[in-house]
Design a protein around this motif. Structure first.
Motif, PDB file in Angstrom:
ATOM      1  N   TYR A  89     -14.975   1.071  41.614  1.00 20.00           N
ATOM      2  CA  TYR A  89     -14.400   2.412  41.584  1.00 20.00           C
ATOM      3  C   TYR A  89     -12.883   2.322  41.478  1.00 20.00           C
ATOM      4  N   VAL A  90     -12.331   3.027  40.508  1.00 22.08           N
ATOM      5  CA  VAL A  90     -10.887   3.153  40.353  1.00 22.08           C
ATOM      6  C   VAL A  90     -10.604   4.604  39.989  1.00 22.08           C
ATOM      7  N   LYS A  91      -9.768   5.256  40.765  1.00 20.97           N
ATOM      8  CA  LYS A  91      -9.427   6.646  40.466  1.00 20.97           C
ATOM      9  C   LYS A  91      -8.671   6.703  39.137  1.00 20.97           C
ATOM     10  N   THR A  92      -9.128   7.557  38.239  1.00 24.00           N
ATOM     11  CA  THR A  92      -8.471   7.685  36.940  1.00 24.00           C
ATOM     12  C   THR A  92      -7.072   8.264  37.110  1.00 24.00           C
ATOM     13  N   GLU A  93      -6.121   7.647  36.455  1.00 27.05           N
ATOM     14  CA  GLU A  93      -4.726   8.098  36.564  1.00 27.05           C
ATOM     15  C   GLU A  93      -4.582   9.535  36.067  1.00 27.05           C
ATOM     16  N   ASP A  94      -3.881  10.351  36.854  1.00 26.58           N
ATOM     17  CA  ASP A  94      -3.651  11.744  36.471  1.00 26.58           C
ATOM     18  C   ASP A  94      -2.645  11.816  35.329  1.00 26.58           C
ATOM     19  N   LEU A  95      -2.719  12.920  34.584  1.00 23.88           N
ATOM     20  CA  LEU A  95      -1.694  13.179  33.586  1.00 23.88           C
ATOM     21  C   LEU A  95      -0.371  13.450  34.292  1.00 23.88           C
ATOM     22  N   PRO A  96       0.748  13.069  33.706  1.00 22.34           N
ATOM     23  CA  PRO A  96       2.050  13.425  34.286  1.00 22.34           C
ATOM     24  C   PRO A  96       2.140  14.937  34.460  1.00 22.34           C
ATOM     25  N   ALA A  97       2.864  15.369  35.483  1.00 18.36           N
ATOM     26  CA  ALA A  97       2.920  16.791  35.815  1.00 18.36           C
ATOM     27  C   ALA A  97       3.672  17.619  34.783  1.00 18.36           C
ATOM     28  N   THR A  98       4.660  17.023  34.126  1.00 18.18           N
ATOM     29  CA  THR A  98       5.475  17.775  33.174  1.00 18.18           C
ATOM     30  C   THR A  98       5.670  16.966  31.890  1.00 18.18           C
ATOM     31  N   LEU A  99       6.124  17.652  30.855  1.00 17.76           N
ATOM     32  CA  LEU A  99       6.410  16.998  29.589  1.00 17.76           C
ATOM     33  C   LEU A  99       7.504  15.946  29.760  1.00 17.76           C
ATOM     34  N   HIS A 149       0.792  19.405  24.879  1.00 19.16           N
ATOM     35  CA  HIS A 149       1.952  20.282  24.671  1.00 19.16           C
ATOM     36  C   HIS A 149       2.109  20.636  23.195  1.00 19.16           C
ATOM     37  N   ILE A 150       2.015  19.632  22.334  1.00 20.24           N
ATOM     38  CA  ILE A 150       2.186  19.864  20.901  1.00 20.24           C
ATOM     39  C   ILE A 150       1.031  20.696  20.350  1.00 20.24           C
ATOM     40  N   GLU A 151      -0.183  20.412  20.806  1.00 18.58           N
ATOM     41  CA  GLU A 151      -1.335  21.183  20.338  1.00 18.58           C
ATOM     42  C   GLU A 151      -1.191  22.655  20.701  1.00 18.58           C
ATOM     43  N   ALA A 152      -0.683  22.928  21.913  1.00 21.19           N
ATOM     44  CA  ALA A 152      -0.568  24.305  22.389  1.00 21.19           C
ATOM     45  C   ALA A 152       0.375  25.138  21.517  1.00 21.19           C
ATOM     46  N   LYS A 153       1.344  24.499  20.913  1.00 15.52           N
ATOM     47  CA  LYS A 153       2.302  25.272  20.094  1.00 15.52           C
ATOM     48  C   LYS A 153       2.035  25.118  18.591  1.00 15.52           C
ATOM     49  N   THR A 154       0.908  24.494  18.256  1.00 17.13           N
ATOM     50  CA  THR A 154       0.560  24.299  16.847  1.00 17.13           C
ATOM     51  C   THR A 154      -0.257  25.466  16.315  1.00 17.13           C
ATOM     52  N   ASP A 155       0.137  25.972  15.180  1.00 13.80           N
ATOM     53  CA  ASP A 155      -0.632  26.998  14.475  1.00 13.80           C
ATOM     54  C   ASP A 155      -1.486  26.288  13.425  1.00 13.80           C
ATOM     55  N   PHE A 156      -2.772  26.139  13.729  1.00 13.73           N
ATOM     56  CA  PHE A 156      -3.643  25.377  12.853  1.00 13.73           C
ATOM     57  C   PHE A 156      -4.034  26.150  11.582  1.00 13.73           C
ATOM     58  N   PHE A 157      -3.571  27.392  11.473  1.00 10.85           N
ATOM     59  CA  PHE A 157      -3.751  28.149  10.231  1.00 10.85           C
ATOM     60  C   PHE A 157      -2.556  27.960   9.293  1.00 10.85           C
ATOM     61  N   ASP A 158      -1.522  27.285   9.827  1.00 13.05           N
ATOM     62  CA  ASP A 158      -0.323  26.997   9.040  1.00 13.05           C
ATOM     63  C   ASP A 158      -0.312  25.503   8.705  1.00 13.05           C
ATOM     64  N   GLU A 160       1.912  23.431   7.505  1.00 15.06           N
ATOM     65  CA  GLU A 160       3.046  22.634   7.960  1.00 15.06           C
ATOM     66  C   GLU A 160       2.963  22.359   9.452  1.00 15.06           C
ATOM     67  N   SER A 161       2.561  23.364  10.203  1.00 16.27           N
ATOM     68  CA  SER A 161       2.419  23.210  11.643  1.00 16.27           C
ATOM     69  C   SER A 161       1.309  22.201  11.968  1.00 16.27           C
ATOM     70  N   GLU A 162       0.202  22.330  11.259  1.00 20.02           N
ATOM     71  CA  GLU A 162      -0.915  21.411  11.480  1.00 20.02           C
ATOM     72  C   GLU A 162      -0.534  19.987  11.069  1.00 20.02           C
ATOM     73  N   LYS A 163       0.245  19.875  10.003  1.00 24.10           N
ATOM     74  CA  LYS A 163       0.678  18.558   9.528  1.00 24.10           C
ATOM     75  C   LYS A 163       1.501  17.839  10.593  1.00 24.10           C
ATOM     76  N   LYS A 164       2.343  18.568  11.297  1.00 22.29           N
ATOM     77  CA  LYS A 164       3.156  17.972  12.363  1.00 22.29           C
ATOM     78  C   LYS A 164       2.275  17.435  13.478  1.00 22.29           C
ATOM     79  N   PHE A 165       1.265  18.234  13.858  1.00 19.46           N
ATOM     80  CA  PHE A 165       0.369  17.764  14.911  1.00 19.46           C
ATOM     81  C   PHE A 165      -0.397  16.526  14.457  1.00 19.46           C
ATOM     82  N   ASN A 166      -0.868  16.540  13.217  1.00 21.52           N
ATOM     83  CA  ASN A 166      -1.629  15.403  12.703  1.00 21.52           C
ATOM     84  C   ASN A 166      -0.775  14.140  12.637  1.00 21.52           C
TER      85      ASN A 166
END
Length: 226
Positions: A89-99, A149-158, A160-166
Motif C-alpha cells: 500500500y502506498v498513498k497516491t500522491e495528491d495533485l499540487p494545490a495550485t497551478l 488548468h489548460i483544459e478548463a480554459k480551452t474552447d474545443f470548438f475553436d 486554435e484553442s484546441e491546437k494549443k491544448f493538443n
C-alpha cells in the motif's frame, strides 16, 4: 502470484477508468501514457503502485497514476489487502494545490535530472532507479494539474484553442513516456537484460540527455500556455 496481481491491477485499472473517463475528457490520453512503457516489461512478474520507492519496483508494471488516484480500493489499505494482498500500500500522491505549486514542482524535478545522471555515471543503477521512482509521480501529478488548468480554459470548438491544448498534451505524453522508458531500462539493466553494466550505463546516460531536452521543451510549453 505477483504476475497475477499485475493482471488484476490492469483489469481494475480499466474498470476505474470507466467511471472517470468522461469527467477527465482529454486528460485520459495523458494519464494512459503513464502505464504504456511499464506494460512492456510485465514479464518481470511484479506490480507496484505509483509512488512505491521499493527497489523491487524498478522497471516493473505500475498502475497508471490517475487511475490509482481515482480508485477507492487502491487508496484504501484494507480494501487493497483483500483484492491484491501482495501489493504494498502506498498513498497516491495528491495533485499540487495550485497551478504555481505544480509549475514549481516540475522545475524541482527537472533539477533532479542532474542528480540521476551523476548517480548513473557513478555506476549505482539501483540508486538511480529508486530516484526515478520518486520523481515519476511528482512529474505526473504536477503535469496533470497543469493539464486540468489548460483544459478548463480551452474552447474545443475553436481549432486554435484546441491546437494549443493538443500541443501541451502531446508534449506531456512524450515526457512521461521517456520517464517510464528510463524506469524500464534501468530495471532491465539491473536484471542483466541489457548486457554488461558499462554498456547499460552509456545507453541510460544517452537517454537521460534526450529526457533533459524533452523536459526543457515541456517546461517552455507550460510557460507559453499558462
Amino acid at each position: 502470484m505477483r504476475r497475477r496481481t499485475a493482471l488484476v491491477l490492469a483489469s481494475m485499472s480499466s474498470m476505474a477508468c470507466g467511471f472517470s473517463i468522461e469527467r477527465r475528457g482529454f486528460l485520459s490520453k495523458t494519464a494512459a501514457a503513464l502505464g504504456v512503457a511499464s506494460i512492456a516489461d510485465r514479464e518481470a512478474n511484479a506490480a507496484c503502485l505509483p509512488g512505491d520507492q521499493s527497489e523491487d519496483c524498478i522497471g516493473v508494471y505500475k498502475m497508471p497514476y490517475m487511475d490509482a488516484k481515482d480508485s477507492f480500493w487502491i487508496n484504501d489499505k484494507e480494501t487493497l489487502s483483500i483484492f491484491a494482498p501482495d501489493i504494498r500500500y502506498v498513498k497516491t500522491e495528491d495533485l499540487p494545490a495550485t497551478l504555481d505549486l505544480a509549475k514549481q514542482q516540475l522545475f524541482d524535478q527537472r533539477q533532479q535530472l542532474k542528480v540521476v545522471r551523476n548517480i548513473v555515471f557513478d555506476g549505482d543503477l539501483r540508486k538511480a532507479g529508486v530516484e526515478v521512482l520518486r520523481i515519476l509521480p511528482k512529474v505526473s501529478s504536477a503535469g496533470i494539474k497543469i493539464s486540468e488548468h489548460i483544459e478548463a480554459k480551452t474552447d474545443f470548438f475553436d481549432k486554435e484553442s484546441e491546437k494549443k491544448f493538443n500541443t501541451f498534451d502531446e508534449s506531456m505524453q512524450g515526457l512521461l513516456a521517456l520517464w517510464n522508458g528510463l524506469d524500464i531500462e534501468i530495471g532491465q539493466a539491473l536484471r542483466g537484460q541489457r548486457g554488461v553494466t558499462a554498456v547499460a550505463q552509456i545507453e541510460i546516460l544517452a537517454d537521460l540527455k534526450e529526457l533533459t531536452v524533452v523536459f526543457d521543451d515541456f517546461l517552455r510549453v507550460v510557460e507559453t500556455y499558462t
